[in-house]
Design a protein around this motif. Structure first.
Motif, short mmCIF file in Angstrom:
data_model
loop_
_atom_site.label_atom_id
_atom_site.label_comp_id
_atom_site.label_asym_id
_atom_site.label_seq_id
_atom_site.Cartn_x
_atom_site.Cartn_y
_atom_site.Cartn_z
N ALA A 169 18.84 -35.65 -4.22
CA ALA A 169 20.25 -36.09 -4.20
C ALA A 169 20.73 -36.39 -5.62
CB ALA A 169 20.40 -37.34 -3.32
N GLU A 170 19.87 -37.01 -6.42
CA GLU A 170 20.28 -37.33 -7.80
C GLU A 170 20.40 -36.05 -8.63
OE1 GLU A 170 21.23 -40.34 -8.40
OE2 GLU A 170 20.03 -41.70 -7.16
N MET A 171 19.56 -35.06 -8.33
CA MET A 171 19.70 -33.79 -9.06
C MET A 171 21.03 -33.13 -8.73
SD MET A 171 15.88 -32.16 -8.62
CE MET A 171 16.00 -30.90 -9.89
N GLY A 228 29.04 -41.20 -6.29
CA GLY A 228 28.33 -41.27 -5.00
C GLY A 228 27.68 -42.61 -4.74
N HIS A 229 27.65 -43.48 -5.75
CA HIS A 229 26.90 -44.73 -5.63
C HIS A 229 27.73 -45.92 -5.19
CE1 HIS A 229 23.74 -42.43 -7.49
NE2 HIS A 229 22.91 -43.45 -7.44
N THR A 230 29.06 -45.85 -5.31
CA THR A 230 29.86 -47.01 -4.95
C THR A 230 29.82 -47.16 -3.42
OG1 THR A 230 31.21 -46.56 -6.87
CG2 THR A 230 32.10 -48.12 -5.28
N LEU A 247 16.48 -44.31 2.68
CA LEU A 247 16.11 -44.01 1.29
C LEU A 247 17.36 -43.91 0.44
CD1 LEU A 247 13.16 -41.48 1.58
CD2 LEU A 247 13.11 -43.93 1.15
N HIS A 248 17.20 -44.31 -0.82
CA HIS A 248 18.34 -44.35 -1.74
C HIS A 248 19.07 -43.00 -1.81
CE1 HIS A 248 20.71 -45.40 -5.22
NE2 HIS A 248 20.21 -44.37 -5.88
N GLY A 249 18.32 -41.94 -1.93
CA GLY A 249 18.94 -40.62 -2.07
C GLY A 249 19.75 -40.23 -0.84
#
Ligand code: NAD
Ligand code: ZN
Length: 346
Positions: A169-171, A228-230, A247-249
């Motif tokens: 997801a981070e990629m 995507g993190h807010t 999971l975080h992703g």
């Protein structure tokens, strides 16, 4: 700071030889002890004395208590300021090890050897270290750069699939905020397997590194990494509160869908790119059921996010694929509408 793909550990060995520390402290968790440490030790060529320090695996270990135990162990080992800490693990180990190293005797040197995809492409890079405290994630920490990051992609062979997907997801995020080609290559992968991902890890690392180099203290462009993190963080916290941790992703994938739709509602990004992004993320990530959460709860959590000032909710939003704006203040009804949009995808 250097970050390198080190496929046979030659660069690690050269680095240690040149630094010539008094002692090596290798921090692992129970899984990286089992799966990664034997590979590392099998390749390490040094006469320098070393100690292995193991903690249990999991985010629950990222606490002040663990940090205190580690400081104690270091004192018992007579660790001096010329020692080198080697953090061998995922983001929990690199956050914790970096924090403990950067505070012990006012700071000893440390390096990161990330063993999760999330660690390789995200957590081990950028000098943020930290621990959780009183249910608040990463609330205590330092900005402290590791001396170096050595990435050995083969560690991914033992990583559970869910963890691999979480890092992926981070990629995807890195492609979306900064590099359209990277996004397109990733979205076209047939399936998530270590071998398919290997060729793209270095690009993803460099995107993060490049952003961080421009703005170490997160005053401007580094904020784009929060895309995507807010919404993602708020939903991640809600699942956790309801004893259903995700999971975080997976939360970030959800957040990126919502925040892409929000970018569209704010007239920033085209309908065609919105559609491309949302279907690209859905190819790898299932839609999570969030209808049982109240929109107000999500909004309240976002208002409390430490990155916001004075009740305003600021977002990093996409202008196009590969281009991200930061500090965008948005209409609250658009946030609710973006979350509703996600719920209707399920
Ligand atoms: P993690 O470190 O908990 O690792 C996930 C799981 O995989 C753990 O059970 C671990 O033992 C296991 N594992 C690790 N490597 C393995 C391997 N090669 N084979 C088999 N199992 C392996 O989690 P993570 O997702 O890597 O990191 C999450 C943490 O990173 C969070 O605490 C988050 O706050 C932090 N983070 C920090 C930053 C930063 O900039 N400092 C950025 C993003 C995330
Ligand atoms: Zn993240």
């Amino acid at each position: 700071m250097i970050s390198v793909l080190d496929k046979n550990f030659t660069q690690l060995n050269t680095f240690i030889q040149q630094l010539n520390p008094t002692q090596l402290l290798i921090l692992v968790d129970e899984n990286t002890h089992e799966f990664c440490l034997p590979i590392l030790l099998g390749n390490l060529e040094t006469e320098i004395p070393f100690e292995i320090i193991e903690i249990e695996a999991g985010e629950e270990m990222k606490t002040l208590e663990t940090a205190a135990q580690l400081w104690e162990i270091m004192t018992e080992f007579n660790t001096d300021r010329k020692a080198l800490m080697i953090n061998l693990g995922g983001g929990v180990i690199t956050d914790m090890g970096g924090f403990v190293a950067s505070t012990y005797k006012r700071g000893i040197k440390f390096i990161n050897i990330p063993t999760t995809l999330l660690g390789m492409c995200d957590a081990s890079i950028g000098g943020k270290t930290g621990i959780d405290h009183q249910y608040l994630k990463n609330i205590i920490g330092t900005f402290a750069e590791s001396e170096a990051i050595f990435v050995f992609p083969e560690f991914l062979q033992t990583l559970p699939f869910a963890q691999l997907r979480s890092g992926f997801a981070e990629m995807l995020k890195h492609g979306l905020i900064a590099d359209k080609k990277h996004w397109q290559e990733l979205k076209n992968l047939p399936e998530l397997q270590p071998e398919n991902i290997f060729p793209f890890i270095e690009t993803s690392m460099k995107i993060k590194e490049n952003v961080v180099q421009q703005d170490f203290r997160e005053e401007n462009i580094r904020k784009t990494l929060n895309f995507g993190h807010t919404i993602g963080h708020a939903v991640e916290s809600l699942f956790l509160r309801n004893n259903m941790p995700i999971l975080h992703g997976d939360a970030v994938a959800l957040g990126m869908i919502c925040e892409t739709q929000l970018s569209f509602l704010q007239n920033l990004i085209s309908a065609a790119e919105t559609e491309e992004i949302i279907s690209g993320i859905q190819k790898f990530f299932p839609i999570l059921s969030i209808a049982h959460f109240n929109d107000n709860e999500i909004m309240a959590l976002m208002r409390n996010d430490k990155k916001n000032a004075a009740g305003m909710i600021n977002f990093s939003l996409l202008r196009s694929i590969g281009k991200c704006d930061f500090d965008v203040s948005v209409l609250p009804e658009n946030i609710v509408s973006a979350i509703d949009f996600y719920e209707n995808l399920g």
